[in-house]
Design an enzyme around this catalytic site. Structure first.
Site: not given
Ligand code: ADP
Ligand code: ZN
Ligand code: MG
Length: 657
Positions: A235, A455, A531
């Site tokens: 991601g 908490e 915890d």
């Molecule tokens: P990975 O391939 O590294 O697992 P992706 O390229 O598929 O991740 O990213 C998934 C989505 O997250 C993208 O389509 C975009 O919308 C968002 N995203 C991730 N990193 C960025 C970034 N550096 N800038 C803008 N959007 C991002």
């Molecule tokens: Zn706690």
């Protein structure tokens, strides 16, 4: 696939089963056809008769012509009117002929050893010739023609199945590459759409530059790497970056995933790799992007079985192909993986994927930039402060942030707003971190009170510890699957290093909840399980991995496991020491936790009146931000600068009930 034709629709490319069923249909039908053809060919208007009947016909003078071949005799019979009745012995053939008994017909019979045949034929005045078999014409007619027909039919069928045009998958192309060719600009993504990974962009800019002006590099003798590996947690935008490179360079872009190569049949993946490179070289300069490289690039020889054979062959083919083209040929391989540690080392050696670009989770500035990218097209309210949201989201990846922005838009839509407000964004972030609020889960007053004490216990112990992260929010609104309440603490900056005191303060703060229960009620609940799990893991790490215990010393007593990006606070460990050391470690863990717990209790006893007051307030309001909390306990903000104050939890610093 031809370069100038548009790529076939995606759905068509992975329909192997229908093709197989056609093959299964096609083969038997064709065999039957061939067999019938040959039968028909030999019987075509030629009547096969027994040799004895032939002799009779000769004696009767009804045979007009005969061609004597090596093993057959063919010829023409001109029956005389009364012929049928004169051959009573040959009932079968006589009956068959009786309908048109007076018509001339062609015959064929199998030749039997018969030295007197020639004399008899001369006597009967038959025109006869000896013949060698017309091998060529017969072969052409009996074999080449039907096979040619079959082939035509086959290609017609396979063209039909590939969706017309013959551009995509056809029956004859099991081994063909499935790379999707994305024409230039079609990715619709460029470097402006990727934020927060400037180093990665910088490195890739070089690749883009080379593809655009190869001569500048060639004249200096500079070699551009053949393969660039994008490494980073899920991601963080690896796939997005690769697309952006293609968008920037405006060269043909082959995109496929590692799993596209691997098929049920050994050797298919390897054939695909070779095919892919043939296509790529024909299109140079171009970019080939292999997503999720670990699907084929795993270390060889670790597992056994047919699937593994296939993977190894595919990987070997890839290695060979990567060596097989010159460095500046204009084909550049990009690959992405989040598990570089499982990749075969041969893949990473110089000349292959020797350039690694780390695409890490973004820092504060990066997160703000990513938020800007994703809010470009959404209407934002006046009060939105993306910088603050960025500060509130340490540990978030680009995909998490994109998700949070979308959640905020959904929340805004739910309350029929025209714009997204700060509060939507904050709520969305909390939702992503701790799960959705569960307003329907009704807690009794008594349970609510206990949760509140718990908490506030966390928050107070943290507030009275010098090195702990400032409290950002306390809440007793149930969230997610398990949490009845939570305390969020946020580090002032992204933390790359933690001191021993910070770790100890964190353990103490996490024990504050249970300590509060004991101080107030003299009895504890099950609520502190999470915890305890976390503090135990943390204490163990301090002792086993960080060398922070005198008795155990500096020797590392455990090994980390799991993928590299989990090497933060979590991840799993494998013991790596003697039984005796293990026992000592357990004792030291217990000692450390007991001490921290005693200190936490001490703090709460000393500040008992604050505990009561804040808890009463929290029960009233159900959630309380860091500022209110500090005002209540009479602590000014540490540096007085509100904008410097941090906001949310790095994942894992969230203290659930
Ligand atoms: P990975 O391939 O590294 O697992 P992706 O390229 O598929 O991740 O990213 C998934 C989505 O997250 C993208 O389509 C975009 O919308 C968002 N995203 C991730 N990193 C960025 C970034 N550096 N800038 C803008 N959007 C991002
Ligand atoms: Zn706690
Ligand atoms: Mg990806």
């Amino acid at each position: 696939m031809k370069p100038d034709k548009p790529a076939p629709p995606k759905g068509k490319s992975n329909r192997i089963p229908p093709q197989w069923s056609t093959v299964l249909w096609y083969l038997p039908i064709m065999f039957i056809f061939l067999w019938m053809w040959q039968q028909a060919f030999s019987n075509l208007s030629v009547r096969t008769i027994p040799y004895s009947e032939f002799k009779t016909l000769v004696r009767n003078g009804e045979v007009v012509e005969a061609a004597v071949r090596a093993d057959t005799i063919e010829g023409k019979v001109q029956p005389k009117a009364q012929a049928p009745s004169k051959t009573p012995n040959n009932q079968t053939s006589t009956n068959a002929v009786s309908a048109d008994a007076n018509k001339p017909f062609l015959f064929r019979t199998v030749r039997v050893e018969d030295p007197k045949l020639v004399e008899e034929m001369e006597a009967a005045n038959v025109k006869f010739v000896g013949m060698r078999p017309g091998f060529l014409s017969q072969f052409l007619f009996a074999w080449i023609l039907p096979i040619g027909l079959m082939f035509l039919l086959w290609s017609f069928l396979s063209r039909r199945m590939s969706g017309g045009g013959g551009a995509g998958q056809s029956i004859l192309s099991f081994g063909k590459s499935r790379a999707r060719l994305v024409a230039e600009k079609e990715t619709g993504v460029n470097f402006n759409d990727v934020a927060g990974c400037d180093e990665a962009k910088y490195e890739l800019q070089e690749v883009v530059d080379f593809l655009k002006n190869p001569d500048r590099y060639k004249s200096l003798g500079a070699k551009i790497p053949k393969g660039v590996l994008l490494v980073g947690p899920p991601g963080t935008g690896k796939t997005l970056l690769a697309k952006a490179v293609a968008g920037e360079a405006q060269v043909p872009f082959f995109q496929l995933s590692g799993s596209d190569f691997v098929e049920m049949f050994v050797g298919v993946g390897a054939a695909r790799v070779r095919d892919l490179f043939v296509q790529a070289k024909a299109q140079a300069p171009c970019i080939v992007f292999i997503d999720e490289l670990d699907a084929i690039g795993r270390e060889r020889g670790v597992h056994v079985g047919p699937v593994n054979d296939e993977r190894e062959q595919t990987l070997n083919a890839l290695l060979v192909e990567m060596d097989g083209f010159a460095p500046n040929a204009g084909v550049i391989l990009l690959a992405a993986t989040n598990r570089p540690e499982v990749l075969d080392r041969a893949l990473l050696r110089p000349g292959r994927f020797d350039r690694q670009v780390i695409v890490d989770a973004p820092d504060v500035a990066g997160r703000e930039a990513i938020l800007r990218v994703h809010t470009r097209l959404v209407p934002l309210g006046q009060n939105v402060d993306l910088r603050q949201i960025a500060r509130a989201t340490p540990g978030f990846s680009g995909a998490d942030l994109a998700n949070a922005v979308n959640e905020a838009a959904l929340l805004a839509a739910r309350r029929h707003a025209r714009q997204i407000d700060q509060r939507d964004l904050e709520e969305a972030v909390e939702k992503v971190v701790a799960g959705p609020e569960r307003k329907s889960r009704r807690l009794t007053e008594e349970i609510k009170r206990r949760v509140a004490y718990h908490e506030v216990g966390h928050a107070l112990v943290a507030a009275h510890s010098k090195h702990s992260d400032p409290v950002h929010k306390i809440s007793i609104i149930p969230r997610g699957r398990a949490a009845l309440g939570y305390t969020m603490q946020l580090p002032a900056e992204d933390q790359f290093l933690m001191t021993q005191s910070e770790l100890l303060d964190r353990i103490r703060g996490a024990l504050g909840g249970r300590a509060a229960e004991e101080v107030v009620y003299g009895e504890v609940t099950t609520g502190a399980e999470n915890d305890l799990e976390r503090v135990t893991a943390l204490a163990r790490q301090m002792i086993c991995l960080f060398g922070m215990n005198e008795r155990i010393g500096l020797a590392r007593a455990a090994q980390r496991q799991g993928p590299f990006y989990l090497h933060g606070a979590d991840g799993s460990f494998q013991r790596d020491c003697s039984e005796k050391t293990a026992e000592e470690i357990d004792e030291e863990v217990k000692k450390l936790l007991d001490k921290a717990y005693a200190e936490a209790k001490e703090i709460l006893i000393q500040h008992r009146e604050q505990l009561e007051m804040v808890t009463a307030e929290l029960i009233k309001q159900e959630s309380m931000d860091g500022k209110t909390f500090k005002e209540l306990i009479g602590m000014s903000n540490r540096d007085g600068d509100e904008s410097q104050e941090p906001i949310t939890p790095r994942p894992g610093v969230l203290t659930n009930l």
